[in-house]
Design a protein around this motif. Structure first.
Motif, short mmCIF file in Angstrom:
data_model
loop_
_atom_site.label_atom_id
_atom_site.label_comp_id
_atom_site.label_asym_id
_atom_site.label_seq_id
_atom_site.Cartn_x
_atom_site.Cartn_y
_atom_site.Cartn_z
N VAL A 62 13.74 -9.91 11.91
CA VAL A 62 14.95 -10.20 10.99
C VAL A 62 14.84 -9.57 9.93
O VAL A 62 15.61 -8.81 9.22
N PHE A 63 13.46 -9.20 9.31
CA PHE A 63 13.28 -8.60 8.06
C PHE A 63 12.41 -7.44 8.09
O PHE A 63 12.16 -6.87 9.06
N PRO A 64 12.67 -6.63 6.90
CA PRO A 64 11.81 -5.49 6.73
C PRO A 64 10.28 -5.73 6.99
O PRO A 64 9.83 -7.00 6.61
N VAL A 65 9.49 -4.79 7.10
CA VAL A 65 8.21 -4.96 7.43
C VAL A 65 7.51 -5.43 6.22
O VAL A 65 6.67 -6.19 6.29
N ASN A 66 8.01 -5.15 5.01
CA ASN A 66 7.29 -5.73 3.69
C ASN A 66 7.43 -6.97 3.77
O ASN A 66 6.57 -7.92 3.34
N ILE A 67 8.51 -7.37 3.91
CA ILE A 67 8.79 -8.91 3.98
C ILE A 67 7.86 -9.40 5.08
O ILE A 67 7.25 -10.87 4.79
N ALA A 68 7.91 -8.96 5.97
CA ALA A 68 7.14 -9.58 7.27
C ALA A 68 5.53 -9.73 6.76
O ALA A 68 4.92 -10.79 7.25
N LEU A 69 5.15 -8.96 6.28
CA LEU A 69 3.55 -8.73 5.62
C LEU A 69 3.67 -10.02 4.74
O LEU A 69 2.58 -10.66 4.87
N VAL A 70 4.38 -9.98 3.87
CA VAL A 70 4.29 -11.08 2.56
C VAL A 70 4.30 -12.51 3.29
O VAL A 70 3.54 -13.34 3.00
N ALA A 71 5.44 -12.53 4.43
CA ALA A 71 5.29 -13.99 5.23
C ALA A 71 3.98 -14.07 5.93
O ALA A 71 3.79 -15.27 5.91
N SER A 72 3.57 -13.09 6.37
CA SER A 72 2.27 -13.29 7.32
C SER A 72 1.09 -13.84 6.39
O SER A 72 0.42 -14.70 6.50
N MET A 124 -6.73 -8.87 -5.29
CA MET A 124 -7.33 -9.07 -3.95
C MET A 124 -5.96 -9.12 -2.99
O MET A 124 -5.84 -8.56 -2.01
N LEU A 125 -5.08 -10.00 -3.51
CA LEU A 125 -3.66 -10.10 -2.86
C LEU A 125 -2.89 -8.89 -2.66
O LEU A 125 -2.30 -8.54 -1.69
N GLY A 126 -2.92 -8.12 -3.90
CA GLY A 126 -2.28 -6.89 -4.02
C GLY A 126 -3.03 -5.68 -3.07
O GLY A 126 -1.98 -5.03 -2.28
N LEU A 127 -4.21 -5.62 -3.12
CA LEU A 127 -4.85 -4.62 -2.03
C LEU A 127 -4.45 -4.92 -0.64
O LEU A 127 -4.49 -4.13 -0.09
N LYS A 128 -4.84 -6.36 -0.25
CA LYS A 128 -4.34 -6.54 1.07
C LYS A 128 -2.89 -6.26 1.30
O LYS A 128 -2.89 -5.72 2.34
N THR A 131 -2.76 -2.53 1.74
CA THR A 131 -3.49 -1.93 2.70
C THR A 131 -2.84 -2.32 4.12
O THR A 131 -2.64 -1.24 5.12
N LEU A 132 -2.28 -3.49 4.35
CA LEU A 132 -1.49 -3.92 5.51
C LEU A 132 -0.35 -2.81 5.90
O LEU A 132 0.10 -2.74 6.76
N GLN A 133 0.35 -2.61 4.48
CA GLN A 133 1.63 -2.06 4.48
C GLN A 133 1.48 -0.54 5.12
O GLN A 133 2.05 -0.19 6.01
N ALA A 134 0.19 0.04 4.63
CA ALA A 134 -0.22 1.35 5.01
C ALA A 134 -0.65 1.46 6.45
O ALA A 134 -0.72 2.45 7.26
N LEU A 135 -0.97 0.28 7.23
CA LEU A 135 -1.40 0.17 8.40
C LEU A 135 -0.40 -0.26 9.42
O LEU A 135 -0.84 -0.44 10.69
N THR A 136 0.68 -0.18 9.30
CA THR A 136 2.04 -0.79 10.08
C THR A 136 1.93 0.35 11.44
O THR A 136 2.55 -0.04 12.58
N GLY A 137 1.30 1.50 11.15
CA GLY A 137 1.42 2.42 12.63
C GLY A 137 0.14 1.99 13.33
O GLY A 137 -0.19 2.41 14.53
N ALA A 138 -0.76 1.20 13.02
CA ALA A 138 -2.08 0.60 13.54
C ALA A 138 -1.53 -0.49 14.61
O ALA A 138 -0.77 -1.31 14.20
N PRO A 139 -2.64 -1.04 15.34
CA PRO A 139 -2.21 -2.20 16.27
C PRO A 139 -2.63 -3.48 15.11
O PRO A 139 -3.77 -4.04 15.19
N ALA A 248 -10.09 -0.04 8.69
CA ALA A 248 -8.87 0.06 9.71
C ALA A 248 -8.12 1.37 9.03
O ALA A 248 -7.66 2.31 9.99
N TYR A 249 -7.61 1.46 8.07
CA TYR A 249 -6.92 2.48 7.61
C TYR A 249 -7.46 3.69 7.59
O TYR A 249 -6.97 4.84 7.96
#
Length: 254
Positions: A62-72, A124-128, A131-139, A248-249
């Motif tokens: 439903v939402f862009p990846v950024n929002i999905a990551l924050v929700a996660s 810590m939360l900002g780095l997570k 980093t997850l945002q940069a990993l959207t091409g990874a599994p 992983a990045y």
């Protein structure tokens, strides 16, 4: 009581200790079960990872990846009641503002959040997130499962190798600080099989820097306070989870 029923009680005790997830009404903080609960801590981490991954996949529809990551990220924090984040913030305050063992332990016991804790938790939360945002091409889904499970394994390793340094009479963690039997250690390690099978083998190398960071922090804690506390274990969980994402990045970018 049968062995299976006993293991079920120990497992739900671990779930109750580490999370805010619902457990059967007969689950309690009985010391005999708490002492055995750490062997299931990584398995509880796997459950938290499943929640984070599931929310990410659902939100991404439903939402862009950024929002999905924050929700996660929010879902994992809600699932644990910010249990590990609170420990990390307390460690930042304690070791940032204390210069003796007594002062460090006193600051970490204080429920109020100080400047070092706010800055550390924000970083810590900002780095997570970044980093997850940069990993959207990874599994990413498999990586979330792996990171949440493995990051709960490293604190258990410290519990096997370093002494507890807190006030054992007043601490909520006093009954979970015992050493595991070999079977319990194997059970804790077994959690990595499932997410490891979902990941390309190269990503398993992220365990190396995570282990180095874990024992580096443990030595730092031991030098200042003579061992670890529950807050120290929470800090190790947070830092190793981030370390796995950062590793992983590097692998994904090759």
């Amino acid at each position: 009581m049968s062995r299976l029923r006993r293991e079920v009680r120990v497992f739900f005790t671990a779930v109750m200790f580490l999370t805010r997830l619902p457990v059967p009404r007969w689950t309690d903080h009985r010391p005999e079960y708490l002492r055995q609960a750490p062997r299931y801590f990584p398995w509880v981490g796997l459950i938290v990872g499943l929640i984070a991954a599931g929310v990410y996949e659902a939100a991404r529809l439903v939402f862009p990846v950024n929002i999905a990551l924050v929700a996660s990220m929010v879902s994992s924090i809600l699932a644990t009641g910010a249990f590990h984040e609170d420990g990390f913030a307390d460690v930042c305050d304690g070791f940032g503002g204390g210069w003796t063992k007594e002062k460090i332990l006193a600051i970490m016991k204080d429920s109020r959040l100080g400047t070092f804790g706010v800055i550390g938790l924000g970083a810590m939360l900002g780095l997570k997130f970044l980093t997850l945002q940069a990993l959207t091409g990874a599994p990413l889904v498999a990586l979330l499962l792996f990171a949440h499970a493995a990051s709960r394994l490293f604190p258990v390793a410290i519990m096997q190798t370093y002494p507890y340094a807190g006030d054992t009479e007043a601490s909520k963690s006093r009954d979970v600080t015992g050493r595991l039997q070999p079977v319990g250690i194997l059970l804790a390690l077994g959690v990595l099989v499932v997410p490891a099978l979902m990941l390309p083998p190269a990503y398993l190398l992220t365990l190396v820097p995570a282990a180095l960071v874990t024992f580096g922090l443990a030595r730092y804690f031991a030098r200042w306070i003579g061992g670890y506390t529950g807050d120290c274990l929470g800090a190790i969980q947070q830092v190793t989870e981030l370390t796995i994402y950062l590793g992983a990045y590097i692998i994904a970018s090759q």
